[in-house]
Scaffold this active site. Structure first.
Site, PDB file in Angstrom:
ATOM      1  N   PHE A 134     -24.566 -19.629   6.078  1.00  0.00           N
ATOM      2  CA  PHE A 134     -24.493 -19.288   7.408  1.00  0.00           C
ATOM      3  C   PHE A 134     -24.535 -20.316   8.450  1.00  0.00           C
ATOM      4  O   PHE A 134     -23.973 -20.365   9.373  1.00  0.00           O
ATOM      5  CB  PHE A 134     -25.764 -18.398   7.595  1.00  0.00           C
ATOM      6  CG  PHE A 134     -25.835 -16.986   7.284  1.00  0.00           C
ATOM      7  CD1 PHE A 134     -24.490 -16.276   6.925  1.00  0.00           C
ATOM      8  CD2 PHE A 134     -26.901 -16.049   6.774  1.00  0.00           C
ATOM      9  CE1 PHE A 134     -24.485 -14.833   6.417  1.00  0.00           C
ATOM     10  CE2 PHE A 134     -26.730 -14.956   6.408  1.00  0.00           C
ATOM     11  CZ  PHE A 134     -25.603 -14.252   6.217  1.00  0.00           C
ATOM     12  N   ASN A 189     -21.876 -20.871  11.396  1.00  0.00           N
ATOM     13  CA  ASN A 189     -22.195 -21.288  12.867  1.00  0.00           C
ATOM     14  C   ASN A 189     -21.139 -22.405  13.314  1.00  0.00           C
ATOM     15  O   ASN A 189     -20.733 -22.150  14.322  1.00  0.00           O
ATOM     16  CB  ASN A 189     -23.573 -22.072  12.790  1.00  0.00           C
ATOM     17  CG  ASN A 189     -24.701 -21.001  12.510  1.00  0.00           C
ATOM     18  OD1 ASN A 189     -24.526 -19.766  12.964  1.00  0.00           O
ATOM     19  ND2 ASN A 189     -25.892 -21.662  12.358  1.00  0.00           N
ATOM     20  N   THR A 238     -17.065 -14.645   1.205  1.00  0.00           N
ATOM     21  CA  THR A 238     -16.668 -13.296   1.300  1.00  0.00           C
ATOM     22  C   THR A 238     -16.194 -12.569   0.004  1.00  0.00           C
ATOM     23  O   THR A 238     -15.430 -13.051  -0.678  1.00  0.00           O
ATOM     24  CB  THR A 238     -15.698 -12.962   2.318  1.00  0.00           C
ATOM     25  OG1 THR A 238     -16.337 -13.428   3.688  1.00  0.00           O
ATOM     26  CG2 THR A 238     -15.343 -11.514   2.570  1.00  0.00           C
ATOM     27  N   ARG A 248     -17.776 -20.667  13.892  1.00  0.00           N
ATOM     28  CA  ARG A 248     -17.842 -19.375  14.813  1.00  0.00           C
ATOM     29  C   ARG A 248     -17.817 -20.335  16.029  1.00  0.00           C
ATOM     30  O   ARG A 248     -17.309 -19.947  16.932  1.00  0.00           O
ATOM     31  CB  ARG A 248     -19.296 -18.887  14.582  1.00  0.00           C
ATOM     32  CG  ARG A 248     -19.331 -17.687  13.619  1.00  0.00           C
ATOM     33  CD  ARG A 248     -20.540 -17.149  13.399  1.00  0.00           C
ATOM     34  NE  ARG A 248     -20.479 -16.272  12.235  1.00  0.00           N
ATOM     35  CZ  ARG A 248     -21.568 -15.726  11.788  1.00  0.00           C
ATOM     36  NH1 ARG A 248     -22.861 -16.074  12.208  1.00  0.00           N
ATOM     37  NH2 ARG A 248     -21.501 -14.754  10.714  1.00  0.00           N
ATOM     38  N   GLU A 284     -15.771 -14.747  10.321  1.00  0.00           N
ATOM     39  CA  GLU A 284     -16.597 -15.179  10.889  1.00  0.00           C
ATOM     40  C   GLU A 284     -17.726 -14.251  11.479  1.00  0.00           C
ATOM     41  O   GLU A 284     -18.129 -14.613  12.601  1.00  0.00           O
ATOM     42  CB  GLU A 284     -16.277 -16.297  11.709  1.00  0.00           C
ATOM     43  CG  GLU A 284     -15.068 -17.439  11.113  1.00  0.00           C
ATOM     44  CD  GLU A 284     -15.570 -18.001   9.824  1.00  0.00           C
ATOM     45  OE1 GLU A 284     -16.579 -17.997   9.737  1.00  0.00           O
ATOM     46  OE2 GLU A 284     -14.721 -18.716   9.533  1.00  0.00           O
TER      47      GLU A 284
HETATM   48  P1  TGC Z   1     -30.962 -12.752   5.987  1.00  0.00           P
HETATM   49  O1  TGC Z   1     -30.155 -12.210   4.613  1.00  0.00           O
HETATM   50  O2  TGC Z   1     -32.173 -11.888   6.355  1.00  0.00           O
HETATM   51  O3  TGC Z   1     -31.111 -14.138   6.268  1.00  0.00           O
HETATM   52  C1  TGC Z   1     -30.838 -14.945   4.971  1.00  0.00           C
HETATM   53  C2  TGC Z   1     -30.989 -16.251   5.671  1.00  0.00           C
HETATM   54  O4  TGC Z   1     -29.744 -16.842   6.336  1.00  0.00           O
HETATM   55  C3  TGC Z   1     -30.653 -17.392   7.709  1.00  0.00           C
HETATM   56  N1  TGC Z   1     -29.692 -17.134   8.596  1.00  0.00           N
HETATM   57  C4  TGC Z   1     -28.929 -17.986   9.121  1.00  0.00           C
HETATM   58  N2  TGC Z   1     -28.981 -19.336   9.266  1.00  0.00           N
HETATM   59  C5  TGC Z   1     -28.244 -20.175   9.752  1.00  0.00           C
HETATM   60  N3  TGC Z   1     -27.565 -19.518  10.839  1.00  0.00           N
HETATM   61  C6  TGC Z   1     -27.294 -18.040  11.082  1.00  0.00           C
HETATM   62  N4  TGC Z   1     -26.391 -17.678  11.738  1.00  0.00           N
HETATM   63  C7  TGC Z   1     -28.261 -17.352  10.283  1.00  0.00           C
HETATM   64  N5  TGC Z   1     -28.246 -16.063  10.145  1.00  0.00           N
HETATM   65  C8  TGC Z   1     -29.209 -15.715   9.189  1.00  0.00           C
HETATM   66  C9  TGC Z   1     -31.736 -16.280   7.859  1.00  0.00           C
HETATM   67  O5  TGC Z   1     -32.693 -16.958   8.744  1.00  0.00           O
HETATM   68  C10 TGC Z   1     -32.306 -16.513   6.439  1.00  0.00           C
HETATM   69  O6  TGC Z   1     -32.995 -17.767   6.293  1.00  0.00           O
HETATM   70  P2  TGC Z   1     -34.156 -17.977   5.205  1.00  0.00           P
HETATM   71  O7  TGC Z   1     -34.520 -19.310   4.998  1.00  0.00           O
HETATM   72  O8  TGC Z   1     -35.233 -17.177   5.698  1.00  0.00           O
HETATM   73  O9  TGC Z   1     -33.638 -17.484   3.702  1.00  0.00           O
HETATM   74  O10 TGC Z   1     -29.607 -12.277   6.830  1.00  0.00           O
HETATM   75  P3  TGC Z   1     -29.743 -11.884   8.378  1.00  0.00           P
HETATM   76  O11 TGC Z   1     -30.454 -10.453   8.380  1.00  0.00           O
HETATM   77  O12 TGC Z   1     -30.451 -13.013   9.178  1.00  0.00           O
HETATM   78  O13 TGC Z   1     -28.208 -11.646   8.789  1.00  0.00           O
HETATM   79  C11 TGC Z   1     -27.621 -10.577   8.611  1.00  0.00           C
HETATM   80  C12 TGC Z   1     -26.325 -10.759   9.220  1.00  0.00           C
HETATM   81  C13 TGC Z   1     -25.640  -9.196   9.069  1.00  0.00           C
HETATM   82  C14 TGC Z   1     -26.385 -11.368  10.719  1.00  0.00           C
HETATM   83  C15 TGC Z   1     -25.564 -11.702   8.412  1.00  0.00           C
HETATM   84  O14 TGC Z   1     -25.302 -11.295   7.084  1.00  0.00           O
HETATM   85  C16 TGC Z   1     -24.061 -11.988   8.755  1.00  0.00           C
HETATM   86  O15 TGC Z   1     -23.894 -12.936   9.665  1.00  0.00           O
HETATM   87  N6  TGC Z   1     -23.110 -11.180   8.332  1.00  0.00           N
HETATM   88  C17 TGC Z   1     -21.896 -11.796   8.763  1.00  0.00           C
HETATM   89  C18 TGC Z   1     -21.193 -12.684   7.759  1.00  0.00           C
HETATM   90  C19 TGC Z   1     -19.990 -13.066   8.127  1.00  0.00           C
HETATM   91  O16 TGC Z   1     -19.719 -13.714   8.939  1.00  0.00           O
HETATM   92  N7  TGC Z   1     -18.955 -13.287   7.097  1.00  0.00           N
HETATM   93  C20 TGC Z   1     -17.511 -13.673   7.041  1.00  0.00           C
HETATM   94  C21 TGC Z   1     -17.454 -15.015   6.773  1.00  0.00           C
HETATM   95  S1  TGC Z   1     -15.870 -15.609   6.963  1.00  0.00           S
HETATM   96  C22 TGC Z   1     -15.133 -15.809   5.441  1.00  0.00           C
HETATM   97  O17 TGC Z   1     -15.877 -15.812   4.459  1.00  0.00           O
HETATM   98  C23 TGC Z   1     -14.026 -16.332   5.199  1.00  0.00           C
HETATM   99  S2  TGC Z   1     -14.097 -18.022   5.416  1.00  0.00           S
HETATM  100  C24 TGC Z   1     -12.723 -18.100   6.659  1.00  0.00           C
HETATM  101  C25 TGC Z   1     -11.547 -18.168   5.784  1.00  0.00           C
HETATM  102  O18 TGC Z   1     -11.425 -18.743   4.630  1.00  0.00           O
HETATM  103  O19 TGC Z   1     -10.259 -18.012   6.449  1.00  0.00           O
END
Ligand code: TGC
Length: 387
Positions: free
Chosen positions: A239, A243, A135, A246, A366
């Site tokens: 990602f 998973n 992040t 999450r 997450e």
């Molecule tokens: P997109 O950019 O189109 O896709 C990129 C690639 O990622 C793949 N993908 C996944 N693969 C596995 N599991 C998932 N859940 C996936 N989601 C997407 C996708 O298939 C693609 O693959 P490739 O091979 O074609 O390149 O991304 P999208 O349009 O699918 O996703 C958009 C969105 C908004 C859902 C995504 O950006 C998202 O999930 N955003 C939220 C990110 C999030 O959760 N951030 C918080 C992280 S927490 C943190 O960093 C702190 S860690 C905890 C701590 O330290 O305390």
């Protein structure tokens, strides 16, 4: 006749002996090592570092991995451990998630044999702490917009950028850093002692106070070519680690909910108002019944997702359903618990406001409620609202 929450829906008999063993050991650990000190630690903003090695000895760090030193436990066992730790405090479940589901999972899934051998056994023992730097300060929901860059310089990589909300970074020995390269997003295993790496704990948090979240600055951090995770290319790498984390939250948030429900039942059966226990009134019974219904639904969903995960059939969309539901309903249960406790509910004599405050963080990290909602909207319509 009263019923315990373990018995209420007979989830207990749906578990194996091994799963009940993990659950019972985690519950005992939480009771002996976390619960007696957590209110004070939350008040003092104190992360009790010495518990890390104890969690390692308990075998829960990276417990779902099959690498050297890891227990290779099933998904339901891991979920039950998350549930028990978060029933004590979200901060400790978060630690186990960051260490096992994020940092260790990244190295296990995408790392070289050398990276795995160097880091996974000591991380499993709790001798080394890991963090997961994805992040960035400009917004966590869109990692595709990351500004942190890694460029080639001879055989080395040089990483520059900033990260925010990185759990444990100021205490960590190693960071899994995600950065944009000419070849797409790549992950790097960066010892935190590397010159140019700096982590500062974020102060002023009213949530997760017994845990540490940090700002990270990477200023021309030079690492050898061997620091790159060879198996991760593109955002699907980080990602897929998200998973895992999450999934743990699906179980964990229900642990916080259970604690709030148990406190509420105890209060309802002992607190007398208008000459009788408040639990004898229909209003309080309705609140408790609604809390129980959502708790049991959340637990059955968690168990179902766990079994799907063990069968290799769990999808990111299903995880979004679980994360969204568990945290949303746990927060609702915590808020209702507060009303049952009356004015005392706002004090640290009860865990409810602490859980409520913690769950506000869990709701946001997450993947926020909003992001998981939009993931489901896309799954249902085929149309991405965040594109
Ligand atoms: P997109 O950019 O189109 O896709 C990129 C690639 O990622 C793949 N993908 C996944 N693969 C596995 N599991 C998932 N859940 C996936 N989601 C997407 C996708 O298939 C693609 O693959 P490739 O091979 O074609 O390149 O991304 P999208 O349009 O699918 O996703 C958009 C969105 C908004 C859902 C995504 O950006 C998202 O999930 N955003 C939220 C990110 C999030 O959760 N951030 C918080 C992280 S927490 C943190 O960093 C702190 S860690 C905890 C701590 O330290 O305390």
């Amino acid at each position: 006749m009263t019923t315990t929450l373990d018995e209420a829906f007979s989830i207990d008999h749906l578990l194996t002996d091994e799963e009940r063993g993990w659950r019972d050991r985690a519950r005992a650990f939480a009771a002996e090592r976390i619960r007696p000190v957590i209110e004070q630690d939350f008040e003092d903003k104190h992360f009790r570092r010495e518990l890390v090695a104890e969690l390692g000895a308990l075998g829960v760090l990276g417990m779902h991995l099959k690498d050297e030193g890891c227990a290779g436990a099933g998904a339901v066992s891991y979920g039950l451990v998350c549930h028990e730790l978060e029933a004590a405090d979200s901060g400790w479940r978060t630690f186990v998630s960051v260490q096992g589901s994020l940092a260790m999972s990244a190295i296990s899934t995408f790392g070289s044999d050398e990276q795995k051998a160097e880091w996974l056994p000591p991380m499993a023992r709790g001798e080394r702490i890991g963090c997961f730097a994805l992040t960035e300060p400009d917004g966590g929901s869109d990692p595709a917009a990351m500004r942190t860059r890694a460029r080639r310089d001879g055989d080395d990589w040089v990483i520059t950028g900033t990260k925010r909300w990185i759990g444990l970074a100021a205490l960590a020995d190693v960071a899994v850093v995600w950065a944009a390269t000419d070849d797409g997003v790549r992950g790097f295993v960066v010892p935190t002692a590397t010159p140019g790496f700096a982590a500062t704990a974020i102060d002023g948090k009213l949530s997760m106070r017994a845990s540490v979240q940090c700002d990270v600055v990477l200023e021309e951090v030079r690492v050898p070519g061997s620091a790159m995770l060879p198996g991760a290319r593109g955002l699907s790498g980080p990602f897929s680690c998200l998973n895992e984390a999450r999934y743990g939250i699906v179980w964990g948030a229900m642990g916080a909910a259970r604690d709030c429900l148990e406190v509420s039942i105890a209060r309802a059966t002992t607190r007398e108002v208008f000459g009788r226990p408040i639990g004898a009134t229909q209003l309080i019974q309705e609140k408790l019944a609604n809390m129980l219904v959502e708790y049991e639904k959340g637990m059955l969903l968690a168990l179902h997702l766990g079994r799907l995960k063990e069968a290799g059939r769990l999808t990111p969309t299903q995880i979004s359903v679980g994360k969204l539901n568990s945290v949303r309903e746990a927060l609702a249960i915590a808020r209702e618990a507060r009303t049952i406790l009356g004015g005392d509910g706002i004090t640290s004599a009860f865990p409810v406001m602490r859980h409520m405050a913690n769950l506000e963080s869990v709701r946001t990290y997450e993947g926020t409620d909003e992001i998981h909602t939009l993931v489901l909207g896309r799954a249902l319509t085929g149309l991405a609202a965040f594109a």
